[in-house]
Design a protein around this motif. Structure first.
Motif, mmCIF file in Angstrom:
data_model
loop_
_atom_site.group_PDB
_atom_site.id
_atom_site.type_symbol
_atom_site.label_atom_id
_atom_site.label_comp_id
_atom_site.label_asym_id
_atom_site.label_seq_id
_atom_site.Cartn_x
_atom_site.Cartn_y
_atom_site.Cartn_z
ATOM 1 N N ILE A 1 0.941 -1.103 0.722
ATOM 2 C CA ILE A 1 0.369 -0.384 -0.021
ATOM 3 C C ILE A 1 1.177 1.185 -0.048
ATOM 4 C CG2 ILE A 1 -1.751 0.930 1.185
ATOM 5 C CD1 ILE A 1 -2.845 -1.061 0.040
ATOM 6 N N GLN A 2 2.274 1.171 0.957
ATOM 7 C CA GLN A 2 2.852 2.430 0.876
ATOM 8 C C GLN A 2 3.550 2.376 -1.394
ATOM 9 O OE1 GLN A 2 5.405 2.453 3.557
ATOM 10 N NE2 GLN A 2 6.423 4.381 3.707
ATOM 11 N N ALA A 3 4.332 1.687 -1.300
ATOM 12 C CA ALA A 3 4.318 1.153 -2.893
ATOM 13 C C ALA A 3 4.156 2.097 -3.838
ATOM 14 C CB ALA A 3 5.177 0.564 -2.867
ATOM 15 N N TYR A 4 2.352 2.095 -3.104
ATOM 16 C CA TYR A 4 1.087 2.357 -4.525
ATOM 17 C C TYR A 4 0.571 3.539 -4.277
ATOM 18 C CZ TYR A 4 -3.350 2.554 -6.167
ATOM 19 O OH TYR A 4 -4.420 2.977 -6.793
ATOM 20 N N ALA A 5 1.011 4.326 -2.741
ATOM 21 C CA ALA A 5 0.681 5.258 -2.405
ATOM 22 C C ALA A 5 2.311 6.379 -2.975
ATOM 23 C CB ALA A 5 0.520 6.039 -1.026
ATOM 24 N N GLU A 6 3.126 5.836 -2.940
ATOM 25 C CA GLU A 6 4.661 6.594 -3.515
ATOM 26 C C GLU A 6 4.205 6.382 -5.170
ATOM 27 O OE1 GLU A 6 6.870 4.482 -2.128
ATOM 28 O OE2 GLU A 6 7.691 5.417 0.192
ATOM 29 N N LYS A 7 3.946 5.574 -5.636
ATOM 30 C CA LYS A 7 3.855 5.424 -7.146
ATOM 31 C C LYS A 7 3.391 6.864 -7.811
ATOM 32 C CE LYS A 7 2.167 2.774 -11.136
ATOM 33 N NZ LYS A 7 1.142 1.179 -11.083
ATOM 34 N N TYR A 8 1.781 7.121 -6.984
ATOM 35 C CA TYR A 8 1.237 7.888 -7.548
ATOM 36 C C TYR A 8 1.202 8.952 -6.926
ATOM 37 C CZ TYR A 8 -1.108 4.666 -10.513
ATOM 38 O OH TYR A 8 -1.670 3.230 -11.058
ATOM 39 N N HIS A 9 1.948 9.241 -6.481
ATOM 40 C CA HIS A 9 2.648 10.738 -5.013
ATOM 41 C C HIS A 9 1.341 10.869 -4.537
ATOM 42 C CE1 HIS A 9 5.938 10.734 -7.501
ATOM 43 N NE2 HIS A 9 5.557 10.772 -8.657
ATOM 44 N N LEU A 10 0.842 10.572 -4.287
ATOM 45 C CA LEU A 10 -0.988 10.373 -3.501
ATOM 46 C C LEU A 10 -0.244 10.050 -0.999
ATOM 47 C CD1 LEU A 10 -3.315 8.583 -5.000
ATOM 48 C CD2 LEU A 10 -2.729 11.092 -4.773
ATOM 49 N N PRO A 11 -0.674 11.280 -0.929
ATOM 50 C CA PRO A 11 -0.511 10.838 0.687
ATOM 51 C C PRO A 11 -1.117 10.072 1.330
ATOM 52 C CG PRO A 11 -2.026 12.540 0.572
ATOM 53 C CD PRO A 11 -1.518 12.622 -0.465
ATOM 54 N N LEU A 12 -0.637 9.282 2.350
ATOM 55 C CA LEU A 12 -1.339 7.680 3.112
ATOM 56 C C LEU A 12 -1.518 7.559 4.147
ATOM 57 C CD1 LEU A 12 -1.539 4.498 2.584
ATOM 58 C CD2 LEU A 12 1.473 4.252 3.475
ATOM 59 N N VAL A 13 -2.671 7.450 4.140
ATOM 60 C CA VAL A 13 -3.733 7.685 5.791
ATOM 61 C C VAL A 13 -3.912 6.597 6.209
ATOM 62 C CG1 VAL A 13 -5.524 8.695 6.742
ATOM 63 C CG2 VAL A 13 -3.973 9.583 4.932
ATOM 64 N N HIS A 14 -3.860 6.299 7.463
ATOM 65 C CA HIS A 14 -3.953 5.550 8.065
ATOM 66 C C HIS A 14 -5.250 5.270 9.355
ATOM 67 C CE1 HIS A 14 -2.706 2.677 12.174
ATOM 68 N NE2 HIS A 14 -3.588 1.694 11.104
ATOM 69 N N LEU A 15 -6.561 4.989 8.397
ATOM 70 C CA LEU A 15 -7.452 5.111 9.682
ATOM 71 C C LEU A 15 -7.518 3.725 10.559
ATOM 72 C CD1 LEU A 15 -9.927 6.407 6.392
ATOM 73 C CD2 LEU A 15 -8.136 6.914 7.945
ATOM 74 N N SER A 16 -7.500 3.791 11.380
ATOM 75 C CA SER A 16 -7.312 3.410 12.972
ATOM 76 C C SER A 16 -8.696 3.170 14.106
ATOM 77 C CB SER A 16 -5.752 3.585 14.291
ATOM 78 O OG SER A 16 -6.283 2.471 14.924
ATOM 79 N N LEU A 17 -9.440 2.210 13.967
ATOM 80 C CA LEU A 17 -10.194 2.641 14.057
ATOM 81 C C LEU A 17 -10.227 2.318 15.767
ATOM 82 C CD1 LEU A 17 -13.888 1.655 14.492
ATOM 83 C CD2 LEU A 17 -13.928 -1.083 14.441
#
Length: 407
Positions: free
Chosen positions: A374-390
């Motif tokens: 998931i982190q690699a995916y976000a980096e590929k598209y230059h998008l911020p990565l958010v952890h939504l923790s219940l």
């Protein structure tokens, strides 16, 4: 003649008119009855015009099906007596005759431009009423549309006392008067859709003011439109297409069917419909609509392209985020006992976005199995990565940490 009547009754007893498979059904009478329904749906429902055709929400009632079926059986019995051919052979021939005619009608429908079909009158009335309700909650002055709604109401009062079948509402009106009334009903409904679109920018302003920039994520206060990756992997953002999103907030974490996905922007040009629950959205083409013999509980508003139809009529481009969050939270508490508890079921909203959708972030939840990917995916598209923790949200709300959630 008396012998023929006796034989006719015997054949009907052996082959009753059955439109669904049960203990009395068999391939012959079941298929004959359903061939009758399919053929006469074309016969009654399609109006051929000079360069196009229009489909009216007319299907064949059980009574009409049985009347035609009995007449067909009577003709088959007479032909059997005359030609000495077995009843089952003649029934098979009749089924094949209907099917040939059905295929001819399908070919005509596929080859001829079709006017948009907006669904059953019940769906249109309920959706139109819901749009007006959503419009009344906008913080702007809105036009008086009661006269338009009254036109819908008048039609439903005149034709609304209709039997309901599992495939949708049955409108057994084969008259020109019904078609004229339906045309006026449809015009009124389309006026509501046009007005809804005209006010969609107002709703967009409110949504944009509510949703969070994922690059400025705050665990205690956020709101995102999220689309989860289903089985089969991550989607390519170069050709994203249509997506179903759900509203996730610091009070409502309900990603449907997955533990990671994209965060989407809200753009009124991309929004097809907003629903505070599962809208039951399905992709549709003209071919699939015709192959299923014009199911009237579907909608085909884009006959020449790929569109979407909705099961739920409580959808509108004007539904506000506060209403979506409130309804989803109430349903989750009802089924799970408390806020931010999804141990039994997850009640999510649905915001359906077309191919103008834009991804503005990537998210993952506590139970995500592959955060590295998931982190690699976000980096590929230059998008911020958010952890939504219940778990973090429950802790922030002063609730016990849950080990039962699948999020």
């Amino acid at each position: 003649m008396e012998d023929i009547e006796i034989l006719y009754r015997e054949v009907l007893e052996k082959y009753p008119c059955i439109t669904y498979e049960d203990s009395r059904g068999n391939p012959l009478n079941y298929h004959l009855a359903n061939a009758i329904i399919a053929y006469y749906t074309f016969y009654y429902g399609i109006e051929r015009k000079e360069q196009s055709f229009k489909f009216y929400p007319i299907t064949v009632t059980e009574e009409e099906t049985e009347r035609i079926y009995k007449q067909d059986i009577r003709d088959i019995v007479l032909e059997s007596v005359r030609s000495k051919q077995p009843i089952d052979i003649l029934m098979t021939n009749k089924i094949q005759e209907y099917r040939r005619k059905i295929e001819e009608n399908k070919k005509y429908a596929l080859d001829t431009p079709m006017e948009p079909f907006y669904g059953s009158p019940n769906f249109m009335f309920e959706r139109g009423t819901y749009i007006l309700n959503c419009m009344s909650k906008l913080p702007v002055e809105i036009p008086n549309l009661e006269s338009i709604h009254q036109r819908l109401q008048d039609f439903m009062e005149k034709y609304g006392n209709i039997k309901v079948k599992f495939k949708g509402n049955v409108y057994p009106f084969y008259t020109e008067e019904f078609k004229r009334d339906y045309d006026e009903f449809e015009k009124a409904y389309c006026l509501l859709l046009q007005t809804e679109k005209a006010f969609s920018k107002v709703a967009e302003t409110i949504w944009k003011g509510t949703l969070t920039d994922p690059s400025k994520h705050d665990d205690r206060n956020f709101a995102y439109l999220i689309h989860t990756f289903k089985t089969g992997g991550m989607i390519s953002l170069e050709n994203i297409g249509k997506v179903c999103c759900s509203l996730a907030t610091s009070n409502l974490l309900t990603p449907p069917f997955g533990n990671a996905g994209i965060i989407c922007d809200f753009d009124s040009e991309a929004v097809e419909a907003i629903c505070s629950k599962d809208a039951g959205s399905w992709m549709i083409t003209k071919r699939s609509f015709i192959d299923r013999i014009f199911p009237i509980n579907w909608q085909l508003t884009n006959p020449e392209g790929v569109g979407v139809w909705f099961e739920c009529p409580q959808i509108s481009k004007l539904l506000l985020p506060s209403e979506v969050e409130k309804d989803a939270i109430e349903r989750n508490i009802k089924y799970n006992g408390e806020i931010l508890n999804y141990s039994k079921t997850t009640c999510y909203s649905e915001i359906f976005l077309n191919d103008k959708v834009k991804a503005i972030g990537v998210f993952y939840t506590d139970n995500c199995q592959d955060t590295v990917a998931i982190q690699a995916y976000a980096e590929k598209y230059h998008l911020p990565l958010v952890h939504l923790s219940l778990q973090k949200l429950r802790e922030n709300a002063g609730l016990a940490i849950s080990s039962e959630s699948k999020l």
